[in-house]
Design an enzyme around this catalytic site. Structure first.
Site, mmCIF file in Angstrom:
data_model
loop_
_atom_site.group_PDB
_atom_site.id
_atom_site.type_symbol
_atom_site.label_atom_id
_atom_site.label_comp_id
_atom_site.label_asym_id
_atom_site.label_seq_id
_atom_site.Cartn_x
_atom_site.Cartn_y
_atom_site.Cartn_z
ATOM 1 N N ASP A 1 0.847 -1.000 0.193
ATOM 2 C CA ASP A 1 -0.500 0.050 0.196
ATOM 3 C C ASP A 1 0.840 1.082 0.084
ATOM 4 O OD1 ASP A 1 0.867 0.212 2.778
ATOM 5 O OD2 ASP A 1 -1.193 0.232 3.541
ATOM 6 N N ASP B 1 5.234 -1.310 7.246
ATOM 7 C CA ASP B 1 4.283 -1.133 8.472
ATOM 8 C C ASP B 1 5.020 -2.127 8.863
ATOM 9 O OD1 ASP B 1 4.213 -3.796 6.815
ATOM 10 O OD2 ASP B 1 2.957 -3.037 5.426
ATOM 11 N N ASP C 1 8.118 4.835 21.074
ATOM 12 C CA ASP C 1 7.467 5.793 21.186
ATOM 13 C C ASP C 1 6.426 6.264 22.577
ATOM 14 O OD1 ASP C 1 7.881 9.059 20.076
ATOM 15 O OD2 ASP C 1 9.141 7.839 18.479
ATOM 16 N N ASP D 1 8.547 11.515 23.693
ATOM 17 C CA ASP D 1 8.848 13.201 22.217
ATOM 18 C C ASP D 1 8.314 14.024 23.576
ATOM 19 O OD1 ASP D 1 8.299 13.703 19.652
ATOM 20 O OD2 ASP D 1 6.483 14.493 20.760
ATOM 21 N N GLU E 1 13.215 13.153 24.976
ATOM 22 C CA GLU E 1 13.753 14.266 24.045
ATOM 23 C C GLU E 1 13.397 15.131 24.372
ATOM 24 O OE1 GLU E 1 12.868 14.884 19.405
ATOM 25 O OE2 GLU E 1 10.847 15.218 20.807
ATOM 26 N N HIS F 1 14.342 10.740 12.414
ATOM 27 C CA HIS F 1 13.653 11.470 11.713
ATOM 28 C C HIS F 1 13.272 12.970 11.340
ATOM 29 C CE1 HIS F 1 11.810 11.529 14.959
ATOM 30 N NE2 HIS F 1 10.944 12.249 14.636
ATOM 31 N N ASP F 2 13.907 13.671 12.598
ATOM 32 C CA ASP F 2 14.053 15.422 12.205
ATOM 33 C C ASP F 2 14.616 16.264 10.961
ATOM 34 O OD1 ASP F 2 10.929 14.482 13.742
ATOM 35 O OD2 ASP F 2 11.909 14.964 15.471
HETATM 36 O O1 TEU Z 1 10.336 16.281 17.628
HETATM 37 C C1 TEU Z 1 10.333 17.368 18.370
HETATM 38 C C2 TEU Z 1 11.133 18.998 18.293
HETATM 39 O O2 TEU Z 1 11.333 20.577 18.900
HETATM 40 C C3 TEU Z 1 11.901 19.075 16.313
HETATM 41 O O3 TEU Z 1 12.951 18.372 16.818
HETATM 42 C C4 TEU Z 1 11.098 19.450 15.636
HETATM 43 O O4 TEU Z 1 10.168 18.025 15.112
HETATM 44 C C5 TEU Z 1 11.387 20.178 14.649
HETATM 45 O O5 TEU Z 1 12.061 18.760 14.076
HETATM 46 C C6 TEU Z 1 11.428 21.316 15.075
HETATM 47 O O6 TEU Z 1 11.710 21.799 13.498
HETATM 48 C C7 TEU Z 1 9.149 15.673 18.454
HETATM 49 C C8 TEU Z 1 9.167 14.102 17.418
HETATM 50 O O7 TEU Z 1 10.646 14.265 17.308
HETATM 51 C C9 TEU Z 1 8.750 14.614 15.976
HETATM 52 O O8 TEU Z 1 8.909 14.012 14.842
HETATM 53 C C10 TEU Z 1 7.020 15.467 16.117
HETATM 54 O O9 TEU Z 1 6.645 15.891 14.903
HETATM 55 C C11 TEU Z 1 7.469 16.448 17.522
HETATM 56 O O10 TEU Z 1 7.945 16.040 18.385
HETATM 57 C C12 TEU Z 1 5.665 16.116 18.109
HETATM 58 O O11 TEU Z 1 5.595 15.714 18.120
#
Ligand code: TEU
Length: 564
Positions: A34, A38, A107, A209, A262, A334-335
Site C-alpha cells: 500500500d 508496516d 515512542d 517525545d 527528547e 527522523h527530524d
Molecule cells: O520533535 C520535537 C522537536 O522539537 C523538533 O525536533 C521538531 O519536530 C522539529 O523538527 C523542529 O523543527 C518531536 C518529534 O521527534 C517530531 O517528529 C514531532 O513532530 C514533534 O515532537 C511533535 O510530536
C-alpha cells in the site's frame, strides 16, 4: 563517580554498552504494497538488524493516528494503527525481536494527543465535561486574541480558538496536537497506566517525545501576552513529574529497560539533573545543541558548517555528564537532515565521510543511536517542487514564508531541501529495483532518485561497506570497556578540519584522529602513535607512511582509531 573508577564497568547499566537503531515505520519496509511501511515489513528485516548487531530498536509511533504528523498525533495509545498492522502482529514482532536479542523501545508521545483522541473529543465538548481540564483551555483576552504570544513549532500561533465553547486550547505543535495538562493528576495517572500496559506486554522502554514540555511554566500560560515571548515553555515541576513517572511505572520492575527523553532547549546542567541515576528520572536525554549550530534564527535559515563549534559543543556535553549522568549520541533521526549531506560530502567522499562521522560519533561516551539508512550512507533528497514534500512542518513553513511574509519561493524551497525533515523520511533503500525494494506499490513519499546506486544490496556487495563499518563499531562497543566508559578528552578544539580526541579507562587509551574535510591534511598527529595499534580505519594503510615517520597525511575524510 568518575568513569575511570576501577570498579565502574561491573556496575555500568546495560545501555552503556548498547547501540539503538531507530525505525521510522512509514518508511522502513512495506509488506502489503500500500506504499506505507508496516510491522510486517519490520518483521521481515529483523535478521538484517540482528546482523548489524544493534541491541534495541526504537520504533517511531505505530499507534492509531490521523497521521497529520506521521503518528506523532496519537488518537489511541493502546492500539496499533491499521495501516501498520494489529496488536497481534505487534506481539509477534516483539517476540521475534526478543528471540534475536533485540529490545523494542516504544515512542511515548504524551505532551500532546491527536485532536481526534477520545480524551480531547470529550474535553472540547463542553466547559463542564469531566475531562475539560485534561488540556489547556483559556478564555480569549478582552480583545478576542489568544491567551499569550506563544508560537507553534509548526508555524502560526500555539493557540487555536474552538467554536464549541469559545475558548482557546494550547498546542505547542500543530493545531491537531493539543497539549495535555499534566498539572491534572488524572492525566498523569492515565499516562502511567498506559505505560504499564505496554511494559506488561513486554516492551523494553520508551523514547519520550518532547518530554520536558509536559511541565509548563504555568505563570506564562496565564501571564500577560507581552511577557511570554521567547524562552522555553518548560516548567521546574518537570523533575517531580519524571520522578513520579519513575515510581509509578519503572520502580520495582525487573529486567532491562531504557528511558530516553527528547528535550529541546535544555542545558548540560538540566541534563545532569535529568540523568543522575540517584534522582530516578530518565536514563538519558536527546539534547539539541549540536544540531542547532547550522541553523539561524529559524531552522530553515541554513548557516555554514562550523567544525570547531560542533566539536566544542559535543565535548561540553561529554564533560558536563562525565561524573554523573549519561549522554545519548546522535547525528540523525527522523527530524534531521541526513548526516552525510549535512556534515560530510555526499558525492565524491560519501563512503569516507559517512564512516568518518560514524567513527567519531560512536567513539564518544554515551549511547549511540543509528537512524534507518544511516548505516548505508543514505543522503538528503532534493525534490524540485514543494508539492513533492509531505512533512507538515515544511509545508506550513513554505506557505507562511511565501504567502504571509512574501519571501522568494526559490529561497524558501532551498531551505526545505537542506533542512526539511523529509530528507530523513524518504523510503529505506533496500535494493536497486524501481521503488528501492521498499514497496511494490506507490510510496507515500517518493524514493530518493539515487536509490539505484545507494542501497543495502549495493553496500553489502562492496569492499567499502558502510554497513560493515557500523557493524565493527557496534562490536567494539560491546567488547571494549574503554569505548563504553572511558573518559573523553577533546584535542585541538579550534582546528577547522581535524576532529581528534582520546578515551581513557585505567591504563588503556584510545585515540581518534579524523580529517573532516575534502583536502588532505598533513602534519604531526596530536599524539605519538609509533607502536600504537590501528584498531579501525576507513582507508587502507597509507603506502607512503614509512617515508615520513614523524608526519602523517590524513587523506580526505580519513578517520583512524588507535589504541595507544
Ligand atoms: O520533535 C520535537 C522537536 O522539537 C523538533 O525536533 C521538531 O519536530 C522539529 O523538527 C523542529 O523543527 C518531536 C518529534 O521527534 C517530531 O517528529 C514531532 O513532530 C514533534 O515532537 C511533535 O510530536
Amino acid at each position: 563517580m568518575p568513569a575511570s573508577d576501577s570498579d565502574a564497568p561491573a556496575r555500568a547499566p546495560w545501555w552503556t554498552k548498547a547501540v539503538v537503531y531507530q525505525v521510522y515505520p512509514r518508511s522502513f519496509a512495506d509488506s502489503d504494497g500500500d506504499g506505507v511501511g508496516d510491522l510486517g515489513g519490520i518483521r521481515s528485516k529483523l535478521d538484517y538488524l540482528a546482523d548489524l548487531g544493534v541491541d534495541a530498536v526504537w520504533l517511531s509511533p505505530v499507534y492509531p493516528s490521523p497521521q497529520h504528523d506521521n503518528g506523532y498525533d496519537i488518537s489511541d495509545y493502546q492500539e496499533i494503527e491499521p495501516v501498520f498492522g494489529s496488536l497481534a502482529e505487534f506481539d509477534l514482532l516483539l517476540a521475534e525481536a526478543h528471540e534475536r536479542g533485540i529490545k523494542i523501545v516504544m515512542d511515548l508521545v504524551v505532551n500532546h494527543t491527536s485532536d481526534e483522541h477520545a480524551w480531547f473529543q470529550e474535553s472540547r465538548s463542553s466547559l463542564t465535561n469531566p475531562k475539560r481540564d485534561w488540556y489547556w483551555w483559556r478564555k480569549p483576552q478582552a480583545d478576542g486574541s489568544a491567551p499569550n504570544g506563544w508560537g507553534s513549532a509548526f508555524s502560526g500561533p500555539a493557540w487555536t480558538l474552538d467554536d464549541t465553547t469559545g475558548e482557546y486550547y494550547l498546542h505547542l505543535f500543530a493545531k491537531q496536537q493539543p497539549d495535555l495538562n499534566w498539572e491534572n493528576p488524572e492525566v498523569r495517572q492515565a499516562v502511567y497506566s498506559m505505560m504499564n500496559w505496554w511494559l506488561d506486554r513486554g516492551v523494553d522502554g520508551f523514547r519520550m517525545d518532547v518530554i520536558n514540555f509536559i511541565a509548563k511554566r504555568v505563570e506564562l500560560v496565564d501571564g500577560p501576552a507581552a511577557a511570554t515571548g521567547g524562552g522555553s515553555p518548560m516548567g521546574p515541576q518537570i523533575h517531580d513529574f519524571l520522578q513520579e513517572m519513575h515510581r509509578e511505572v519503572f520502580e520495582g520492575r525487573r529486567g532491562e529497560h531504557l528511558t530516553v527523553g527528547e528535550m529541546p532547549g535544555v542545558s548540560t546542567d538540566d541534563a545532569l539533573l535529568f540523568t543522575d541515576p540517584a534522582r530516578h528520572e530518565v536514563d538519558m536525554i536527546f539534547q539539541f545543541e549540536h544540531v542547532g549550530l547550522d541553523q539561524g534564527e529559524h531552522k530553515f535559515d541554513v548557516l555554514p558548517r562550523n567544525l570547531p563549534a560542533l566539536k566544542q559543543s559535543l565535548s561540553r556535553w561529554q564533560d558536563g555528564l562525565a561524573a554523573t549522568g549519561w549522554n545519548s549520541l546522535y547525528l540523525n533521526n527522523h527530524d534531521q537532515p541526513r548526516l552525510v549531506s549535512r556534515f560530510g560530502n555526499d558525492t565524491t567522499y560519501r563512503y569516507e565521510s559517512a564512516t568518518l562521522w560514524a567513527l567519531v560519533l560512536h567513539l564518544h561516551r554515551g549511547t549511540p543511536y543509528i537512524y534507518q539508512g544511516e548505516e548505508i550512507g543514505m543522503t538528503n533528497v532534493r525534490f524540485d517542487f514543494i508539492h513533492d514534500y509531505r512533512d507538515l512542518e515544511s509545508l506550513n513553513h513554505y506557505r507562511e514564508a511565501v504567502e504571509d511574509f512574501d519571501l522568494d519561493p526559490g529561497t524558501v524551497l532551498a531551505g526545505v531541501q537542506t533542512m526539511g525533515r523529509d530528507n530523513a523520511r524518504t523510503p529505506m533503500q533496500w535494493d536497486a529495483s524501481p521503488q528501492a525494494g521498499f514497496t511494490t506499490g506507490t510510496p507515500w513519499l517518493a524514493v530518493n532518485p539515487n536509490s539505484a546506486d545507494i542501497n543495502v544490496a549495493a553496500d553489502l556487495s562492496t569492499e567499502r561497506s558502510i554497513f560493515r563499518f557500523y557493524q565493527s563499531l557496534i562490536e567494539l562497543r560491546h567488547e571494549s570497556e574503554v569505548v563504553a566508559l572511558g573518559d573523553f578528552a577533546l584535542l585541538e578544539p579550534d582546528h577547522e578540519a581535524l576532529y581528534a580526541f582520546t578515551r581513557t579507562l585505567g591504563d588503556e587509551t584510545l585515540l581518534v584522529v579524523a580529517n573532516a574535510s575534502d583536502a588532505p591534511l598533513s602534519g604531526p598527529l596530536p599524539a605519538d602513535v609509533s607502536g600504537a595499534e590501528l584498531v579501525l580505519a576507513n582507508y587502507p594503510a597509507d603506502p607512503d607512511a614509512a617515508a615520513h615517520p614523524t608526519e602523517t597525511t590524513l587523506r580526505p575524510w580519513e578517520a583512524r582509531l588507535y589504541r595507544l
